[in-house]
Design a protein around this motif. Structure first.
Motif, PDB file in Angstrom:
ATOM      1  N   GLN A 152       0.630  -1.247   0.072  1.00 58.52           N
ATOM      2  CA  GLN A 152       0.155  -0.090   0.087  1.00 58.52           C
ATOM      3  C   GLN A 152       0.821   1.236   0.040  1.00 58.52           C
ATOM      4  OE1 GLN A 152      -2.614   0.039   3.199  1.00 58.52           O
ATOM      5  NE2 GLN A 152      -3.801   1.908   2.483  1.00 58.52           N
ATOM      6  N   ILE A 153       0.523   2.265  -0.655  1.00 58.18           N
ATOM      7  CA  ILE A 153       1.081   3.662  -0.962  1.00 58.18           C
ATOM      8  C   ILE A 153       0.194   4.617  -0.525  1.00 58.18           C
ATOM      9  CG2 ILE A 153       2.160   5.116  -2.268  1.00 58.18           C
ATOM     10  CD1 ILE A 153       3.022   2.545  -3.931  1.00 58.18           C
ATOM     11  N   HIS A 154       0.415   5.665   0.263  1.00 58.26           N
ATOM     12  CA  HIS A 154      -0.476   6.639   0.468  1.00 58.26           C
ATOM     13  C   HIS A 154       0.452   7.863   0.911  1.00 58.26           C
ATOM     14  CE1 HIS A 154      -0.591   4.877   4.566  1.00 58.26           C
ATOM     15  NE2 HIS A 154      -0.142   6.015   5.031  1.00 58.26           N
ATOM     16  N   GLY A 155      -0.244   9.013   0.575  1.00 59.78           N
ATOM     17  CA  GLY A 155       0.273  10.352   0.837  1.00 59.78           C
ATOM     18  C   GLY A 155      -0.779  11.435   0.817  1.00 59.78           C
ATOM     19  N   THR A 208      -4.673   6.634  -1.779  1.00 57.65           N
ATOM     20  CA  THR A 208      -4.276   5.453  -1.653  1.00 57.65           C
ATOM     21  C   THR A 208      -4.237   4.597  -2.715  1.00 57.65           C
ATOM     22  OG1 THR A 208      -5.047   5.392   1.042  1.00 57.65           O
ATOM     23  CG2 THR A 208      -4.435   3.551   0.035  1.00 57.65           C
ATOM     24  N   VAL A 209      -3.076   3.885  -2.886  1.00 56.58           N
ATOM     25  CA  VAL A 209      -2.975   2.747  -3.803  1.00 56.58           C
ATOM     26  C   VAL A 209      -2.641   1.416  -3.144  1.00 56.58           C
ATOM     27  CG1 VAL A 209      -1.383   2.032  -5.808  1.00 56.58           C
ATOM     28  CG2 VAL A 209      -2.337   4.390  -5.665  1.00 56.58           C
ATOM     29  N   ALA A 210      -3.441   0.342  -3.488  1.00 54.32           N
ATOM     30  CA  ALA A 210      -3.050  -0.909  -2.711  1.00 54.32           C
ATOM     31  C   ALA A 210      -3.126  -1.971  -3.865  1.00 54.32           C
ATOM     32  CB  ALA A 210      -4.135  -1.057  -1.573  1.00 54.32           C
ATOM     33  N   GLU A 211      -2.371  -3.118  -3.647  1.00 57.65           N
ATOM     34  CA  GLU A 211      -2.350  -4.070  -4.566  1.00 57.65           C
ATOM     35  C   GLU A 211      -1.952  -5.535  -3.488  1.00 57.65           C
ATOM     36  OE1 GLU A 211      -3.306  -5.602  -7.626  1.00 57.65           O
ATOM     37  OE2 GLU A 211      -2.436  -3.856  -8.661  1.00 57.65           O
ATOM     38  N   THR A 212      -2.596  -6.611  -4.212  1.00 55.89           N
ATOM     39  CA  THR A 212      -2.388  -7.727  -3.381  1.00 55.89           C
ATOM     40  C   THR A 212      -1.956  -8.614  -4.890  1.00 55.89           C
ATOM     41  OG1 THR A 212      -3.852  -7.897  -1.795  1.00 55.89           O
ATOM     42  CG2 THR A 212      -3.218  -9.856  -2.280  1.00 55.89           C
ATOM     43  N   TRP A 233       5.861  -5.442  -5.885  1.00 59.20           N
ATOM     44  CA  TRP A 233       6.311  -4.200  -6.497  1.00 59.20           C
ATOM     45  C   TRP A 233       8.054  -4.217  -5.768  1.00 59.20           C
ATOM     46  CZ3 TRP A 233       2.181  -0.874  -3.480  1.00 59.20           C
ATOM     47  CH2 TRP A 233       0.922  -0.869  -4.088  1.00 59.20           C
ATOM     48  N   ASP A 234       8.626  -3.467  -6.724  1.00 61.48           N
ATOM     49  CA  ASP A 234      10.213  -3.330  -6.550  1.00 61.48           C
ATOM     50  C   ASP A 234      10.395  -1.881  -6.355  1.00 61.48           C
ATOM     51  OD1 ASP A 234      12.770  -3.993  -6.132  1.00 61.48           O
ATOM     52  OD2 ASP A 234      13.159  -3.880  -8.550  1.00 61.48           O
ATOM     53  N   PRO A 281       7.582  -5.433   4.203  1.00 65.26           N
ATOM     54  CA  PRO A 281       6.957  -6.767   4.257  1.00 65.26           C
ATOM     55  C   PRO A 281       5.447  -6.524   3.954  1.00 65.26           C
ATOM     56  CG  PRO A 281       7.658  -5.753   6.232  1.00 65.26           C
ATOM     57  CD  PRO A 281       8.029  -5.048   5.504  1.00 65.26           C
ATOM     58  N   SER A 282       4.595  -7.709   3.511  1.00 65.49           N
ATOM     59  CA  SER A 282       3.331  -7.545   3.035  1.00 65.49           C
ATOM     60  C   SER A 282       2.429  -7.048   4.295  1.00 65.49           C
ATOM     61  CB  SER A 282       2.777  -9.142   2.820  1.00 65.49           C
ATOM     62  OG  SER A 282       1.397  -9.126   2.594  1.00 65.49           O
ATOM     63  N   GLY A 283       1.412  -6.291   3.772  1.00 63.22           N
ATOM     64  CA  GLY A 283       0.649  -5.595   4.724  1.00 63.22           C
ATOM     65  C   GLY A 283       0.996  -4.307   5.225  1.00 63.22           C
ATOM     66  N   TYR A 284       2.232  -3.919   4.698  1.00 59.57           N
ATOM     67  CA  TYR A 284       2.727  -2.533   5.338  1.00 59.57           C
ATOM     68  C   TYR A 284       2.512  -1.448   4.538  1.00 59.57           C
ATOM     69  CZ  TYR A 284       4.892  -4.434   9.501  1.00 59.57           C
ATOM     70  OH  TYR A 284       5.127  -5.173  10.696  1.00 59.57           O
ATOM     71  N   SER A 285       2.381  -0.340   4.510  1.00 67.66           N
ATOM     72  CA  SER A 285       2.147   0.784   3.657  1.00 67.66           C
ATOM     73  C   SER A 285       3.507   1.960   3.810  1.00 67.66           C
ATOM     74  CB  SER A 285       0.946   1.547   4.082  1.00 67.66           C
ATOM     75  OG  SER A 285       0.932   2.329   5.257  1.00 67.66           O
ATOM     76  N   HIS A 286       3.758   2.478   2.766  1.00 67.04           N
ATOM     77  CA  HIS A 286       4.706   3.418   2.375  1.00 67.04           C
ATOM     78  C   HIS A 286       3.991   4.869   2.256  1.00 67.04           C
ATOM     79  CE1 HIS A 286       8.668   4.985   0.890  1.00 67.04           C
ATOM     80  NE2 HIS A 286       7.772   6.072   0.380  1.00 67.04           N
ATOM     81  N   THR A 287       4.530   5.775   3.207  1.00 68.45           N
ATOM     82  CA  THR A 287       3.838   6.934   3.047  1.00 68.45           C
ATOM     83  C   THR A 287       4.866   8.082   2.458  1.00 68.45           C
ATOM     84  OG1 THR A 287       2.905   6.402   5.181  1.00 68.45           O
ATOM     85  CG2 THR A 287       2.801   8.940   4.573  1.00 68.45           C
ATOM     86  N   PHE A 288       4.474   8.809   1.488  1.00 71.32           N
ATOM     87  CA  PHE A 288       5.120   9.934   0.924  1.00 71.32           C
ATOM     88  C   PHE A 288       4.906  11.102   1.659  1.00 71.32           C
ATOM     89  CE2 PHE A 288       4.555   7.377  -3.084  1.00 71.32           C
ATOM     90  CZ  PHE A 288       6.113   7.368  -3.369  1.00 71.32           C
ATOM     91  N   LYS A 289       5.954  11.902   1.604  1.00 72.19           N
ATOM     92  CA  LYS A 289       5.703  13.289   2.098  1.00 72.19           C
ATOM     93  C   LYS A 289       4.550  14.059   1.002  1.00 72.19           C
ATOM     94  CE  LYS A 289       9.043  15.597  -0.896  1.00 72.19           C
ATOM     95  NZ  LYS A 289       9.810  16.872  -1.117  1.00 72.19           N
TER      96      LYS A 289
END
Length: 121
Positions: free
Chosen positions: A5-8, A57-61, A68-69, A100-108
């Motif tokens: 997951q990615i969000h900002g 938010t963008v999320a993918e399984t 994602w790399d 790891p799976s289930g964690y999200s990256h937060t952008f500034k």
């Protein structure tokens, strides 16, 4: 499967000072593009819009082997009536997605500025 997951946030930088302060407000409905390359080299494009709190938010399984790399997020457009100038000329943010799976990256936050800065700034 692996879940990422990615969000900002997208914010109107009212005074154009490149920092989020009390005079600034979130932008609802702003468009953000996220492009991710998977471990197998597949390119995935996502389009997201901010909610009432200015958050996208963008999320993918997907299978762990094809997760994602590297991802790049960039603001596309603000639909606000006054706050439409992109504040940061280098708007794209690239990062290695190694969570790891289930964690999200937060952008500034991505910052937009008004075409005319208010007098109180």
């Amino acid at each position: 499967g692996w879940t990422g997951q990615i969000h900002g946030r997208v914010v109107c930088d009212v005074c154009g000072d490149s920092s989020v302060g009390p005079e600034d407000h979130v932008l609802e409905g702003a468009e953000v593009a996220v492009l991710c390359i998977t471990k197998s080299g597949e390119v995935l494009n996502y389009q997201a819009f901010t909610n009432a709190k200015g958050i996208y938010t963008v999320a993918e399984t997907m299978p762990e082997s094809n997760r994602w790399d590297t991802c790049v997020a960039r603001p596309i457009r603000s639909y606000h009536d006054r706050c439409t100038q992109l504040g940061d000329a280098n708007s794209g943010i690239k990062f290695i997605y190694n969570l790891p799976s289930g964690y999200s990256h937060t952008f500034k936050p991505f910052l937009y500025q008004p075409t005319t800065v208010p007098m109180y700034c």
